[in-house]
Design an enzyme around this catalytic site. Sequence first.
Site, short mmCIF file in Angstrom:
data_model
loop_
_atom_site.label_atom_id
_atom_site.label_comp_id
_atom_site.label_asym_id
_atom_site.label_seq_id
_atom_site.Cartn_x
_atom_site.Cartn_y
_atom_site.Cartn_z
N GLN A 1 21.05 31.44 16.56
CA GLN A 1 20.20 30.24 16.52
C GLN A 1 20.71 29.14 17.45
O GLN A 1 20.06 28.11 17.60
CB GLN A 1 20.10 29.69 15.09
CG GLN A 1 19.30 30.57 14.14
CD GLN A 1 17.83 30.68 14.52
OE1 GLN A 1 17.29 29.90 15.29
NE2 GLN A 1 17.17 31.69 13.97
N THR B 1 20.12 54.96 26.09
CA THR B 1 19.50 54.47 27.32
C THR B 1 19.21 52.98 27.22
O THR B 1 18.64 52.52 26.22
CB THR B 1 18.20 55.26 27.59
OG1 THR B 1 18.54 56.64 27.73
CG2 THR B 1 17.50 54.77 28.85
N CYS C 1 10.92 36.46 1.35
CA CYS C 1 9.63 37.01 0.92
C CYS C 1 9.54 38.49 1.19
O CYS C 1 8.49 39.09 1.05
CB CYS C 1 8.48 36.31 1.62
SG CYS C 1 8.87 34.70 2.24
C1 LIG Z 1 17.27 36.24 13.71
C2 LIG Z 1 18.68 36.19 13.33
C3 LIG Z 1 19.46 37.36 13.25
C4 LIG Z 1 18.86 38.73 13.48
O1 LIG Z 1 18.53 38.90 14.83
P1 LIG Z 1 17.58 40.08 15.32
O2 LIG Z 1 17.74 40.05 16.81
O3 LIG Z 1 16.20 39.71 14.87
O4 LIG Z 1 18.06 41.35 14.72
C5 LIG Z 1 20.79 37.25 12.92
N1 LIG Z 1 21.34 36.04 12.69
C6 LIG Z 1 20.64 34.89 12.77
C7 LIG Z 1 21.32 33.60 12.50
C8 LIG Z 1 19.28 34.94 13.08
O5 LIG Z 1 18.59 33.81 13.14
#
Ligand SMILES: *Cc1c(COP(=O)(O)O)cnc(C)c1O
Length: 386
Positions: free
Chosen positions: A185, A246, A331
């Site tokens: 994030q 790959t 959810c």
């Molecule tokens: C979205 C998210 C993930 C998971 O990432 P993906 O690429 O969707 O597998 C892990 N940690 C945080 C903090 C996220 O916001």
Amino acid sequence: MKMISSERIYLDHNATTPVDREVLEAMLPWFSEKFGNAASRTHLSGRLAAEAVENSRSYIADFIGASSSEIVFTSGSTESVNLAIKGAASAYCKKGNHIITWQTEHKAVLDTCGRLELSGFDVTYLPVNREGLPDLTELENAITPKTILISMMMVNNETGVIMTVKEAAEIAHANGSLFFTDATQAAGKLRIDVNELGADLLCISAHKMYGPKGTGILYVRRKNPRVHLDPLIDGGGHENGIRSGTLNVPGIIGMQKAAEVCIRRYWDDSSMISKLRTLLEQILTDDGFGYINGSVRNRIYNTTNICFPGIRASELMTRLPEIEFSSGSACSSALPAPSHVLTAMGLTEEQAYSSVRFSLGRMNSMEAVLEAGSKIKTTIENLRTS
Ligand SMILES: *Cc1c(COP(=O)(O)O)cnc(C)c1O
């Protein structure tokens, strides 16, 4: 034929972001004309793909202050988290079997740690305070000579709270354990430098920064110290044997372009989106209408998590299908549980069920945010008096 429903307003960018137009355009040729397998070194098609991938690797390494050889391409942060934690647990299990993390981490981290507990690892899940922030003396007290890994996210996906990663990394290193941060994030919003942070392992995901779904990276430190990971996926020995399979060439090209666009827009995005968030918060929190969950000071600019006493987030969502946001509960199951993040911060289940996350992004306009804010406010007023 005209659609009856009004246009959707997307306020859920922490779940995923739309692919930037420039990113999509950069990716397209790599699906068709330039379709080579980056592992095929015997012909030009393969070499062209390999060259493009290495170019992207170098760009993305730079994006987080790392070197090319420290970047492992994966399918996204869930995989990167699994590789970091399980890979380190397996490689360092002779040194110790203890891992430390926090109760407000993403499920990718918590569930991975939970899995390791089933095979004899010992995991400490440290609490946070009411603001969602950690107490680092608790980290110091929890560390033992058997602690091999400490995992703390950079920015919380539900509240936007920015964690004290640099300080936690220092404590980890002073005690001889590795430090992993889930920076999913943070990427594209905050500048990331693995050396400044003191990260030994770090992950980011393209689809949270206006890139494609299904592509991410794991940064694996090569010196001071050199980090060893056991692979989760065996096969052709791709990515230095750490992650076979790959490579997703279009995804990787897209991730590079997404990083480029974020760098170009760091200032514009943060100034514009933070203004929109302030606007939304003014509408929804004035006079105690709702209150903000999590540290207001240590928070990423696009996220707000608001509790509206007396209503259920799920009802608000049902009444406002054209406004897209998320609730303080997972959810994914039939019987949604209250958010583990909010309850770890000391909210009651009732307060967690009344909480809503809005995460704004580049495509949101002032008009859209104003419209969403006023519709949400009216709907909550109606729910409260009904
Ligand atoms: C979205 C998210 C993930 C998971 O990432 P993906 O690429 O969707 O597998 C892990 N940690 C945080 C903090 C996220 O916001």
